[in-house]
Design a protein around this motif. Structure first.
Motif, short mmCIF file in Angstrom:
data_model
loop_
_atom_site.label_atom_id
_atom_site.label_comp_id
_atom_site.label_asym_id
_atom_site.label_seq_id
_atom_site.Cartn_x
_atom_site.Cartn_y
_atom_site.Cartn_z
N ASP A 151 46.96 -0.34 23.27
CA ASP A 151 47.20 -0.50 21.21
C ASP A 151 47.84 -2.02 21.48
O ASP A 151 47.36 -2.72 20.43
CB ASP A 151 47.88 0.28 21.58
N MET A 152 48.62 -2.30 22.18
CA MET A 152 49.62 -3.29 22.44
C MET A 152 48.65 -4.80 21.88
O MET A 152 48.90 -5.72 21.35
CB MET A 152 50.14 -3.58 23.58
N PHE A 153 47.72 -4.67 23.18
CA PHE A 153 46.46 -5.79 22.69
C PHE A 153 45.74 -5.96 21.39
O PHE A 153 45.68 -6.82 20.42
CB PHE A 153 45.73 -5.62 23.81
N VAL A 154 45.68 -4.85 21.05
CA VAL A 154 44.94 -4.56 19.78
C VAL A 154 45.78 -5.23 18.14
O VAL A 154 45.33 -5.75 17.49
CB VAL A 154 44.06 -3.13 19.06
N ASN A 155 46.93 -4.72 18.52
CA ASN A 155 48.28 -5.08 17.89
C ASN A 155 48.65 -6.64 17.67
O ASN A 155 48.77 -7.58 16.73
CB ASN A 155 49.03 -4.52 17.73
N THR A 156 48.52 -7.09 18.99
CA THR A 156 48.50 -8.70 19.27
C THR A 156 47.65 -9.26 18.82
O THR A 156 47.35 -10.61 18.25
CB THR A 156 48.57 -8.64 21.42
N ILE A 157 46.28 -8.43 19.06
CA ILE A 157 44.94 -9.67 18.39
C ILE A 157 45.21 -9.95 17.07
O ILE A 157 44.63 -10.54 15.96
CB ILE A 157 43.84 -9.15 18.72
N PHE A 158 45.94 -8.77 16.35
CA PHE A 158 45.77 -8.15 14.84
C PHE A 158 47.18 -9.27 14.07
O PHE A 158 46.76 -10.26 13.05
CB PHE A 158 45.86 -6.85 14.52
#
Length: 233
Positions: A151-158
């Protein structure tokens, strides 16, 4: 995303001990849902399909272990995506990731006896499994503590791209499905664990979480009535 749920009154901002208990309970319930979905045998989520497929390629390694390896990879990609914003505290995400891996292997063992033949029974189990998984996710969101590396990775891309969060999550899940299918074709001759249940999971989990938000806001967040004052007698 969390800001929206906090505005909706779902996120717990109270006792840290209570929030950690809620969070750990959520991880356990979520992994129970994943295990039940696997037992249904008609398709599982993209992340589960990838880690489950890997257990067929390398049967000596558990699914929980593969899940933890995936989380490690996602943490590394998070660093590569935004190295200047990466903090040492981000490594704390590995603690719940390890707990999830342990709970997943435990629940897979506890549900290994389930073997259904009738398709209707498999479908019913999948629907229940998705409800269970979503409730675990709801508890984790409510606790509002540490993001898993995925989830951290997805948020970082966001944060880096400004693209819509939902589109990024969909693209990420589709990427995991493609990788899972490719590994299945390359090493096993055919994709595994990607069926109609994968689509059902993608639809139902989100709807169940919305339902739990609605029910909590309607019934769970009500404060007890104030005392009526001193007795007149």
């Amino acid at each position: 995303m969390l800001k929206h749920e906090q505005d909706a009154g779902v996120v717990d901002t109270g006792s840290l001990v209570r929030r950690w208990i809620t969070y750990v309970a959520g991880i356990y319930v979520l992994t129970l849902g994943v295990s039940l979905a696997i037992s249904a045998g008609i398709g599982i989520s993209p992340q589960s399909s990838l880690t489950r497929t890997m257990t067929l390629v390398l049967p000596g390694i558990s699914q929980g272990t593969f899940n933890f390896i995936l989380e490690l990879i996602m943490l590394a990609l998070t660093y590569l995506a935004m190295p200047k914003d990466f903090k040492l505290r981000n490594f704390l995400s590995l603690v719940p990731a390890f707990a999830l891996a342990a709970f997943l292997d435990l629940n897979l063992m506890l549900t290994s006896w389930i073997a259904l033949d009738a398709y209707a029974a498999k479908f019913a189990l999948l629907v229940f499994a998705d409800a269970t998984l979503a409730f675990g996710l709801f508890l984790m969101i409510r606790a509002n503590l540490v993001l898993m590396p995925v989830d951290m990775f997805v948020n970082t891309i966001f944060k880096r791209t400004g693209w819509k969060w939902g589109n990024i999550k969909t693209g990420f899940d589709c990427t995991l499905l493609v990788i899972s299918a490719a590994i299945g074709l390359l090493f096993l001759g055919a994709p595994h664990f990607i069926r109609e249940g994968t689509i059902i999971n993608g639809i139902l989990v989100g709807q169940y979480v919305k339902l739990y938000f609605f029910l909590f806001k309607k019934y769970g967040s009500r404060k007890p009535a104030d005392d009526l004052g001193p007795s007149l007698t």
